[in-house]
Design an enzyme around this catalytic site. Structure first.
Site, PDB file in Angstrom:
ATOM      1  N   CYS B  91      31.357  25.987  45.504  1.00 39.63           N
ATOM      2  CA  CYS B  91      31.882  26.074  44.136  1.00 39.63           C
ATOM      3  C   CYS B  91      30.800  25.683  43.129  1.00 39.63           C
ATOM      4  O   CYS B  91      29.852  26.421  42.927  1.00 39.63           O
ATOM      5  CB  CYS B  91      33.130  25.198  44.011  1.00 39.63           C
ATOM      6  N   HIS B 208      36.857  26.496  48.810  1.00 39.42           N
ATOM      7  CA  HIS B 208      36.626  25.097  49.196  1.00 39.42           C
ATOM      8  C   HIS B 208      36.955  24.835  50.662  1.00 39.42           C
ATOM      9  O   HIS B 208      38.058  24.377  50.975  1.00 39.42           O
ATOM     10  CB  HIS B 208      37.466  24.179  48.315  1.00 39.42           C
ATOM     11  N   GLU B 210      35.993  22.416  52.482  1.00 38.98           N
ATOM     12  CA  GLU B 210      36.179  20.976  52.747  1.00 38.98           C
ATOM     13  C   GLU B 210      37.627  20.539  52.540  1.00 38.98           C
ATOM     14  O   GLU B 210      38.026  19.467  52.989  1.00 38.98           O
ATOM     15  CB  GLU B 210      35.221  20.148  51.881  1.00 38.98           C
TER      16      GLU B 210
END
Ligand code: ADP
Ligand code: MG
Lengths: 730, 233, 79, 79
Positions: B91, B208, B210
């Site tokens: 990002c 994302h 994570e």
């Protein structure tokens, strides 16, 4: 007019003080205050800061409990949640600023509530927002909705705290006075909670954060004055939020706290440096000296009056020990934040400020904080709206009624709103917006914290006491749907002018309703906020006592579901029929805002919620509580995964009450066939009706072989998505 | 050569980063040793892989990622990348890689001019690189996006180069893997959601990973990507 | 004709973006940059020959939508 | 001295923001506005007397941070 010119009655009145209040000030000081001192009195004695009209009533709330660490009176409430953790939360309004400048008003509202949380040592882990707007075709309304949503998003997204829940509702009574209530929930270790106390004479006062500009001067007094054209005139410089500085402030403050460098700390909220310094001194029973010449100023020639009353954002006041000042400044420097020593804690309970070498003011802490006026405003007990004779409700086209409801703003899908909010930053969000309550893990643990905001203002307008009570009950149900047990409540009580006995009566009744219900459910109220004067040219908003409730799941093993899947069996936990009084059906379909709004039946609500909570924790059911719009709307919501249902009511029920009735504390449950026995066992002794199965393309409901509803799921969802669809376009 | 013990992965923290803690936790979750590295430093603490995390470095003022790339530590990140060692930009981190010129193109504001946070589907275009070793070409991932400036843009010439070089790692797609305007949330050219550099050691993506390393949090599709980074370290 | 609309934050309104840019420039050695304020530049292509009339219309548009009078001020220029 | 930095999207880069503004204007009856392009206007207060030197430094800053050559072009003006 010069900052140290002597005050006059006229000036006092212009500052929003009454003539009587000014006389009290003269008596307490035994002298005429200067303009700066008058400004300080006006700010601290404003409704917004002093709660002078509400305090006597707020005493009715149950505020203690075995797990309450800190109730009302601090920046936020603190409750133990086990394993050495506490949760810290609060809700606050930013209504008037958001009506003037929706984007910055909403953004700074989020910034303010975040500071209330991290100032106590907590890392903020969730944001919620409860919004009320007028009719979408009212002047400026789509502009206001768009600005508020962008403002909330841009601030929370940048700071990196997920916005995971809230409400959005519409009613013409908000045409000239929208509501923006922001709630923040944080977590901390029980032994690292900090308070807004300037204790320890000799300790140093540190100013931390953005420079002080001429922003929002008079903000506190404006939030306490009826909102009319005149207000627009004496409009101060609009506060602009800086979420980047806020994010850095959060990390810097948490580092200072864990580093043992903080004695006391508080953000500069309404009335900026004034409220923070006087409140911190008052809580500690101390006083302090301030050198206003040292306050970092953004503009040239700022006076003590302006420095004390500015509401510039992203500023904190911090108290530390003399030998730790250097270490504090070092940490702040590393984070690129301005930090300046501006004063010292003293034993003498007064605040003494100097400016350019001479005394700017000297005021006794007690007179401003403890001896602020308290009023028992006259109030009229509201008359609860009674039933009205309804038209014949047999043989209607229920599908048309349902579609009419789903196409109306109160039932709009909030997706176009919450998709502009980062819902999963923090990588701990288990249940995102779209369900009944949000569920987020305490970072690094499997402890779940759930939160919801609820208020059916339509019902509160019809019956403030029962309406407010029902808001508490709905919050409990919403938490149960994600398996959470309530641990505490915060509230934001939005009303018209307290000087109007009818409005004051609504307020008193709503407080009673919340207090009684919280007592019954044994949930303490640990923080909150009162917003009066929500009216334009004499028209008050619907009484809107927003309830924010936080719950806990000790160990999250399963991801709660709020939609059903093909083949699951559908049960109704609760009576087959609801009540139509105060229902959305009457409001939207029949155009009747009519009662009665039933009281909460504590015992059955408690038992039903407990059963649902247990089943959700075991991952055995998808659950949804039946609230606005009744069972029919709940069924549509549970179909939002694209799976329809085939349901049948028991013989003899009234279609209108079964489909659209509310207020029964009921739930819809979807269960895998194999798990039915366990679910039935868990609900033993409670009314449990097997309605049918989930599946197919349509939402179908029958009674006695007659089809009441047979509507394509996709079409129903599209109706809900369309209402606010424009919000997700360029 | 790999030192013994868990591979050390640096997560660079800039003022305004807000997915740094998430990335640190995710790296640990897939077996790496996560090492926070402050932007003002000059080295990568001996780590063999680097993650530039998401967030709003410097508030995303001016242009997303524009100011962060001038942090002292970025010289070390550039050297690391040029030595062919693994770099992942997520990002805001992806936006930085573009601003640094380590990956081609630039980010414009989303087509809707709004921040968008929702799950998207992503088609895997490359699986022949260590960083993408745990993905299969054609596989469809489901991951959240959360950004306002993810509308990837480059001149026609550069777009052609990117495609010819096979530099596209991920594209926005339908649940079944088709490309379709409606499945492209932000208007990115050629539905580009992730890019790799020529050497294949620098990967940037808007979604994302994570946030998706545990089924309790909605899925594990992100773990495959982070595992690739840890094992390439 | 080409019309240029310049929208700036009012002087007393905080400009966090400008301040952040100033800090970074200072960090890069541009210490001589003492202040930065960021505004919007809108370049409009407007049909019409009569400069006075066009200017009046664009100023109307500025008041109506292109600027937010509560925090911004605007200026219309026709090069 | 006062320095004005103008950062515009390059002509070939499409400008959704400008286009959205144009649509809103059209909806409000400003049909004569045929095109809108949105850029940034940065007003810098820079210490220094020598105009040429100041301009050179600011242009350097534009290349280094204030603009992105892939999508933007800049112009420095000293009124
Ligand atoms: N303003 C908002 N911001 C974020 N989420 C919202 C907002 N309004 C509604 N939501 C979410 O949309 C879902 C539906 O809202 P609502 O119908 O009020 O739920 P309920 O009736 O169960 O309280 C909830 O998950 C709620 O959190
Ligand atoms: Mg609900």
């Amino acid at each position: 007019m010069k900052w140290d010119a002597p005050a006059t009655v006229q000036l006092a009145v212009e500052h929003g003080l009454s003539r009587e209040e000014y006389q009290v000030i003269l008596a307490q000081l035994g002298r005429t205050p200067n303009l700066t001192e008058l400004g300080i009195f006006a700010a601290l004695w404003s409704e917004h800061c002093s709660y002078k009209s509400s305090r006597v009533h707020l005493r009715r709330f149950p505020t203690s409990g075995p797990h309450v660490v800190q109730g009302p009176g601090e920046n936020a409430g603190v409750v133990e949640i086990g394993a050495g953790w506490v949760t810290i939360f609060k809700m606050e309004s930013h209504n008037h600023p958001s009506f003037i400048e929706p984007y910055q008003g909403a953004a700074t509202g989020v910034g303010g509530i975040l500071r209330d949380i991290f100032t106590m040592g907590a890392r903020p882990i969730m944001l919620l927002d409860s919004l009320r707007f007028g009719a979408l075709d009212a002047p400026r309304m789509t502009y206001l909705v768009d600005g508020v949503v962008r403002g909330i998003g841009d601030y929370g997204n940048c700071v990196g705290v997920p916005t995971v829940g809230g409400e959005i509702d519409f009613h013409p009574s908000y045409n000239g006075n929208i509501l923006v209530n922001a709630m923040c929930v944080g977590v901390a270790r029980a032994d690292t909670v900090f308070y807004g106390r300037a204790s320890g004479p000799g300790n140093r006062i540190i100013y931390l954060g953005s420079k002080t500009g001429r922003d929002g001067i008079h903000g506190a007094t404006m939030a306490s004055g009826v909102f009319d054209e005149a207000a627009a005139e004496k409009r101060p410089t609009v506060q602009v939020g800086d979420p980047f500085t806020e994010k850095v402030l959060i990390e810097c403050c948490l580092e200072l706290m864990t580093g043992g460098l903080v004695v006391g700390i508080q953000d500069m909220g309404a009335a900026g440096l004034t409220s923070s310094t006087f409140e911190m001194a008052s809580r500690a029973g101390c006083g302090l000296t301030l050198d206003l010449s040292r306050v970092p100023a953004r503009e040239k020639g700022m006076t003590p009056y302006e420095l004390m009353l500015s509401e510039s954002q992203e500023r904190m006041v911090l108290v530390t020990e003399p030998d730790k000042v250097a270490a504090v400044l070092e940490v702040c420097g590393r984070w690129g934040l301005d930090a300046v020593e501006v004063g010292t804690v003293t034993a003498e309970p007064e605040v003494v400020a100097t400016f350019e070498g001479r005394e700017a003011f000297r005021l006794p802490v007690a007179s401003l904080v403890d001896d602020a006026p308290r009023y028992e405003r006259p109030w009229l007990k509201p008359v609860a709206a009674a039933a009205e004779t309804l038209p014949n409700l047999h043989s209607r086209d229920w599908g048309t009624d349902l579609r009419a409801m789903l196409s109306s703003p109160p039932f709009a899908s909030a997706r176009p709103v919450f998709e502009q909010f980062d819902q999963s930053v923090g990588a701990s969000t288990v249940v995102e917006p779209g369900a009944d309550a949000a569920l987020v893990l305490v970072p690094g643990t499997s402890i779940g914290i759930a939160a919801t905001t609820d208020c059916n203002a339509l019902a509160c307008g019809l019956d403030p006491e029962n309406g407010a009570a029902q808001a508490v009950a709905e919050a409990v149900r919403n938490l149960a749907c994600v398996g959470a047990e309530p641990v505490g409540v915060t509230d934001c009580l939005n009303f018209g002018s307290p000087e109007n006995p009818r409005v004051m009566g609504q307020f008193v009744a709503a407080v009673e309703g919340i207090a009684e219900t919280c007592r019954a459910f044994e949930v303490p109220v640990v923080s909150g906020n009162v917003s009066f004067y929500n009216e334009t040219s004499g028209n008050a908003i619907l009484p809107t006592p927003t309830v924010g409730m936080v719950g806990v799941v000790p160990e999250v093993r399963h991801r709660p579901r709020s939609t059903w899947s093909e083949g699951e069996v559908v049960y109704l936990l609760g009576p087959a029929e609801g009540e139509l009084g105060g229902s959305r059906f009457l409001q939207i379909v029949l155009g009747l805002e009519a009662g009665p709004v039933p009281p909460v039946s504590y015992e059955s609500e408690r038992r039903a919620s407990a059963a649902v909570r247990g089943l959700v924790r075991k991952g055995l059911v998808a659950a949804k509580d039946i609230s606005d719009g009744g069972l029919a709307v709940a069924a549509v919501e549970m179909s939002s995964g694209g799976v329809g249902c085939e349901l049948a009511f028991p013989d003899g029920v009234s279609p209108a009450r079964a489909l659209f009735g509310e207020w029964q504390g009921a739930f819809l449950l979807a269960v895998a066939a194999g798990d039915e026995p366990e679910v039935v066992k868990a609900c033993a002794g409670l009314p449990l009706i097997r309605l049918g199965v989930a599946g197919g393309e349509n939402v179908t409901v029958m009674v006695e072989g007659k089809m009441l509803l047979d509507e394509p799921v996709g079409e129903l969802q599209r109706l809900r998505e369309r209402v606010l669809g424009w919000l997700s376009e360029a | 050569m790999r030192q013994r013990g868990r591979p050390r992965v640096a997560v660079v923290i800039f003022p305004g980063s807000n997915c740094d803690r998430d990335a640190l936790a995710a790296v640990e979750a897939v077996g790496g040793e996560a090492v926070p590295v402050w932007h003002a430093g000059h080295d990568l603490a001996g780590c063999s892989a680097v993650i530039l995390p998401g967030g709003f470095s410097y508030g995303d003022y001016l242009r997303a990622g524009a100011m962060a790339v001038h942090s002292p530590v970025m010289a070390a990140v550039r050297r690391h990348a040029e030595q062919g060692k693994p770099v992942l930009g997520i990002c805001n981190g992806f936006q930085m890689l573009l601003e640094m010129g380590l990956l081609p193109g630039a980010m414009l504001m989303n087509r809707t001019l709004r921040f968008i946070c929702r799950d998207v589907h992503l088609r895997v275009e490359r699986d022949d690189l260590p960083l993408l070793a745990h993905l299969r070409r054609g596989q469809v991932l489901r991951l959240p996006i959360a950004h306002k400036e993810g509308n990837w843009f480059a001149s026609p010439g550069v777009v052609k180069k990117v495609e010819n070089a096979g530099a596209v790692a991920l594209r926005y797609c339908t649940p079944s893997g088709e490309l379709d305007v409606a499945a492209n949330p932000n208007g990115a050219l050629n539905a580009i959601a992730g890019l790799v550099n020529g050497a294949g050691n620098v990967l940037g993506l808007m979604p994302h990973p994570e946030r998706r390393v545990r089924s309790l949090l909605g899925g594990e599709d992100g773990a495959a990507i982070l595992r690739g980074v840890v094992e390439a370290a | 004709m080409q019309v240029e609309v310049r929208v700036k934050l009012k002087q007393q309104v905080l400009d966090p973006q400008g301040e952040a840019i100033r800090r970074v420039l200072a960090g890069l050695g541009y210490a001589e940059v003492k202040q930065v304020r960021v505004g919007k530049l809108m370049l409009l292509e407007v049909a019409g020959k009569e400069e006075k009339a066009v200017r009046a219309r664009v100023e109307e548009a500025c008041r109506e939508v292109l600027s937010n009078p509560i925090i911004e001020e605007f200026e219309v220029r026709i090069p």
